[in-house]
Design a protein around this motif. Structure first.
Motif, PDB file in Angstrom:
ATOM      1  N   VAL A 110       0.828  -1.209   0.000  1.00 22.85           N
ATOM      2  CA  VAL A 110       0.000   0.000   0.000  1.00 22.85           C
ATOM      3  C   VAL A 110       0.863   1.260   0.000  1.00 22.85           C
ATOM      4  N   VAL A 111       0.541   2.187  -0.888  1.00 19.86           N
ATOM      5  CA  VAL A 111       1.222   3.480  -0.891  1.00 19.86           C
ATOM      6  C   VAL A 111       0.149   4.570  -0.769  1.00 19.86           C
ATOM      7  N   VAL A 112       0.286   5.407   0.245  1.00 17.61           N
ATOM      8  CA  VAL A 112      -0.698   6.486   0.463  1.00 17.61           C
ATOM      9  C   VAL A 112      -0.100   7.795  -0.037  1.00 17.61           C
ATOM     10  N   PHE A 113      -0.915   8.582  -0.742  1.00 20.52           N
ATOM     11  CA  PHE A 113      -0.478   9.895  -1.203  1.00 20.52           C
ATOM     12  C   PHE A 113      -1.419  10.954  -0.645  1.00 20.52           C
ATOM     13  N   GLU A 114      -0.875  11.854   0.124  1.00 23.53           N
ATOM     14  CA  GLU A 114      -1.685  12.884   0.774  1.00 23.53           C
ATOM     15  C   GLU A 114      -1.144  14.248   0.360  1.00 23.53           C
TER      16      GLU A 114
ATOM     17  N   PHE B 175       3.585  12.294   2.000  1.00 26.62           N
ATOM     18  CA  PHE B 175       2.853  13.547   2.215  1.00 26.62           C
ATOM     19  C   PHE B 175       3.295  14.569   1.169  1.00 26.62           C
ATOM     20  N   ASN B 176       2.616  15.686   1.147  1.00 31.22           N
ATOM     21  CA  ASN B 176       2.913  16.739   0.154  1.00 31.22           C
ATOM     22  C   ASN B 176       2.890  16.187  -1.266  1.00 31.22           C
ATOM     23  N   HIS B 177       2.017  15.245  -1.532  1.00 30.46           N
ATOM     24  CA  HIS B 177       1.828  14.703  -2.876  1.00 30.46           C
ATOM     25  C   HIS B 177       0.387  14.929  -3.307  1.00 30.46           C
ATOM     26  N   ARG B 178       0.196  15.855  -4.217  1.00 34.80           N
ATOM     27  CA  ARG B 178      -1.165  16.146  -4.693  1.00 34.80           C
ATOM     28  C   ARG B 178      -1.408  15.460  -6.036  1.00 34.80           C
TER      29      ARG B 178
ATOM     30  N   THR C 251      -0.190  11.116 -11.840  1.00 36.80           N
ATOM     31  CA  THR C 251       0.728  12.252 -11.852  1.00 36.80           C
ATOM     32  C   THR C 251       0.505  13.066 -10.588  1.00 36.80           C
ATOM     33  N   PHE C 252       1.587  13.262  -9.845  1.00 40.65           N
ATOM     34  CA  PHE C 252       1.496  14.018  -8.591  1.00 40.65           C
ATOM     35  C   PHE C 252       2.321  15.283  -8.654  1.00 40.65           C
ATOM     36  N   LEU C 253       1.861  16.270  -7.936  1.00 41.72           N
ATOM     37  CA  LEU C 253       2.683  17.453  -7.705  1.00 41.72           C
ATOM     38  C   LEU C 253       3.404  17.179  -6.385  1.00 41.72           C
ATOM     39  N   GLY C 254       4.699  17.010  -6.469  1.00 44.31           N
ATOM     40  CA  GLY C 254       5.477  16.588  -5.299  1.00 44.31           C
ATOM     41  C   GLY C 254       5.864  17.748  -4.403  1.00 44.31           C
TER      42      GLY C 254
END
Ligand code: FAD
Length: 470
Positions: A36-40, A134-137, A149-152
């Motif tokens: 599991v990878v969480v992106f917040e 964290f800090n991944h939108r 695609t994330f804004l890191g």
């Protein structure tokens, strides 16, 4: 060996959103052995100085607790919650009266959102197969490849691939955007005319300023204020009111006049200065109700929590429904032996009617909480329903009890409620008719055949009654 094969083919699951539902869902997937990878998009709230976000505290009830229990978190969260056994209605004249939520011993819990979220993130992180980012939108993703695609954190875009994406990114979900591009995806969103502001009621002489084990309500028909207790002996008061009314209050004096008129008993408890400070700190926040269907996209993605169904907060079920989503999905995965292509359509089939039902119920309660609780018939029906429930616990179950203290499917709770409402109303009508007929019969039967008073005498007596005189 089949167990081995299963784990060798375990999917890499990306959970988008590390809010309440995302962090709980990460625990559910990790418990099943998925990677599991969480992106917040926010920073890690466990290290943040100030936590921005919605409502400071929430009401946790049975459905949410059952989901927490499944990942071994129930006791931890409940121990930090404050039981609320009843509503406490505050009238304008300061009179208070409790209305119990259910039977003796049944209660909902006031829990702090920040602590709940922190505990769930820590629990998710404790699984060796889970990684939190964290800090991944999330900006966008591809349903064909599963590439997101994330804004890191450094402001750069990064691409990350996963086998399966769980959209738990709230009411304004970015995951949902891809669903909206699809044919036959139904979507609706409705903003209610009300907004809300939160006010803090400090402790008084080191203790709670009001009775702590209640959800306090000041119902004023077109608007209302509620208050839930916090562990630090404060209360968080939330004022729900049409935006146009908020706009009329622009100065401290206008605010005090408003509170003096509608919530006078709360002023000394909130404190004049603190009230003025809290009220004007933030503009009133909007509330949206979102419904959509289906909840899955091919076998690549599923939406859960507010991303799938944001509901207005008046049934205290938004988070509870989101937590139950995780549990229902887990039950369906068991049923289909983790075959996602079969489990996903089943999840949509089972869950959509239930989440739509709670969205409708929450809208209904929007009126009930601020207006109906003031009505005598409403209170009579509450007591009657509770009494009937006591006598026939399986047949008559108050709606609030089904929604809050059981896992009866939301849409079945609505059907049962409509049925029992019909029966009870018809019984009341029948009772009324029978007693009227009975009284008439007794009058005719027992009035002396030759009345000692003539009709004229009776009439002149009636006319002398005060009611007929100007
Ligand atoms: P959220 O809590 O909104 O979390 C979404 C997360 O996703 C956030 O952390 C956000 O930062 C992150 N995110 C957003 N976009 C992106 C992106 N593009 N990429 C990565 N991450 C992203 N429910 C109850 O059960 N009981 C109550 O008493 C109750 N009271 C409420 C009172 C109020 C005033 C309000 C507004 C709501 C209340 N609710 C209550 C509802 C409850 O707050 C929500 O249902 C719950 O927070 C939903 O959780 P969620 O994780 O789905 O969404």
């Amino acid at each position: 060996s089949s167990e081995k094969n299963k784990s060798a083919t375990k999917k890499k699951v990306a959970v988008v959103g590390g809010g309440l539902v995302g962090s709980l869902n990460a625990c559910f997937f990790a418990k099943r052995g998925f990677e599991v990878v969480v992106f917040e998009s926010r920073e890690d709230i466990r290290c943040a100085k100030t936590v921005k976000g919605r409502s400071i505290n929430l009401a946790l009830s049975h459905r949410g607790r059952q989901a927490l229990k499944h990942v071994g978190m129930e006791d931890k969260i409940v121990s930090k919650g404050i039981p609320m056994h009843a509503r406490m209605i505050h009238k304008v004249n300061g009179k208070r009266s409790p209305i119990p939520y259910g039977k003796k011993g049944q209660y909902i819990l006031s829990v702090g959102r920040a602590n709940l979220n922190k505990e769930l993130l820590t629990a998710a992180e404790a699984y060796p197969s889970t990684q939190l980012n964290f800090n991944h939108r999330l900006l966008d993703w591809s349903p064909e490849t599963g590439t997101m695609t994330f804004l890191g954190p450094d402001g750069a875009e990064t691409e990350i691939q996963a086998d399966f994406i769980v959209g738990c990114d709230g009411a304004f979900s970015a995951t949902r955007k891809q669903f909206l591009r699809r044919s036959r995806f139904n979507y609706s969103q409705t903003y209610i005319p009300h907004g809300y502001v939160e006010l803090t009621m400090p402790p008084r002489n080191g203790d709670f300023a009001m009775e702590p084990n209640f959800l306090h309500i000041w119902p004023r028909n077109t608007f209302m204020m509620i208050a839930l207790p916090n562990l630090d002996k404060t209360f968080t008061c939330t004022l729900f009111m049409p935006f146009e009314e908020f706009e009329k209050i622009t100065t401290g004096d206008e605010l005090m006049n408003f509170f003096q008129k509608y919530f006078p008993d709360s002023i000394p408890l909130l404190g004049v200065d603190a009230l003025k400070r809290d009220f004007f700190r933030l503009p009133a926040q909007a509330m949206v109700s979102v419904k959509c269907s289906p909840y899955h996209l091919n076998d690549k993605c599923v939406l859960m929590g507010d991303a799938a169904h944001a509901v207005v907060p008046f049934y205290g079920q938004g988070m509870n429904a989101g937590f139950e989503d995780c549990l229902v999905w887990d039950e369906i995965l068991n049923q289909f032996n983790e075959d996602f292509s079969a489990a996903l359509p089943e999840y949509t089939r089972v869950r959509v009617p239930d989440d739509h039902a709670i969205a409708d119920l929450a809208m209904y309660n929007y009126v009930e909480m601020r207006a109906h609780v003031n009505s005598k018939y409403f209170l009579f029906r509450k007591y009657l329903d509770n009494a009937l429930h006591f006598i026939m616990p399986r047949t008559v179950i108050p709606l609030y009890t089904m929604v809050t203290f059981t896992r009866t499917r939301y849409h079945e709770a609505v059907i049962h409620w409509q049925w029992q409402n019909k029966v009870i109303t018809q019984c009341l009508l029948l009772l009324g008719t029978v007693s009227t007929l009975g009284a008439t019969y007794l009058l005719i039967r027992y009035i002396p055949k030759k009345p000692s008073i003539t009709v004229e005498q009776l009439w002149s007596k009636v006319l002398t009654l005060k009611w007929f005189q100007k």
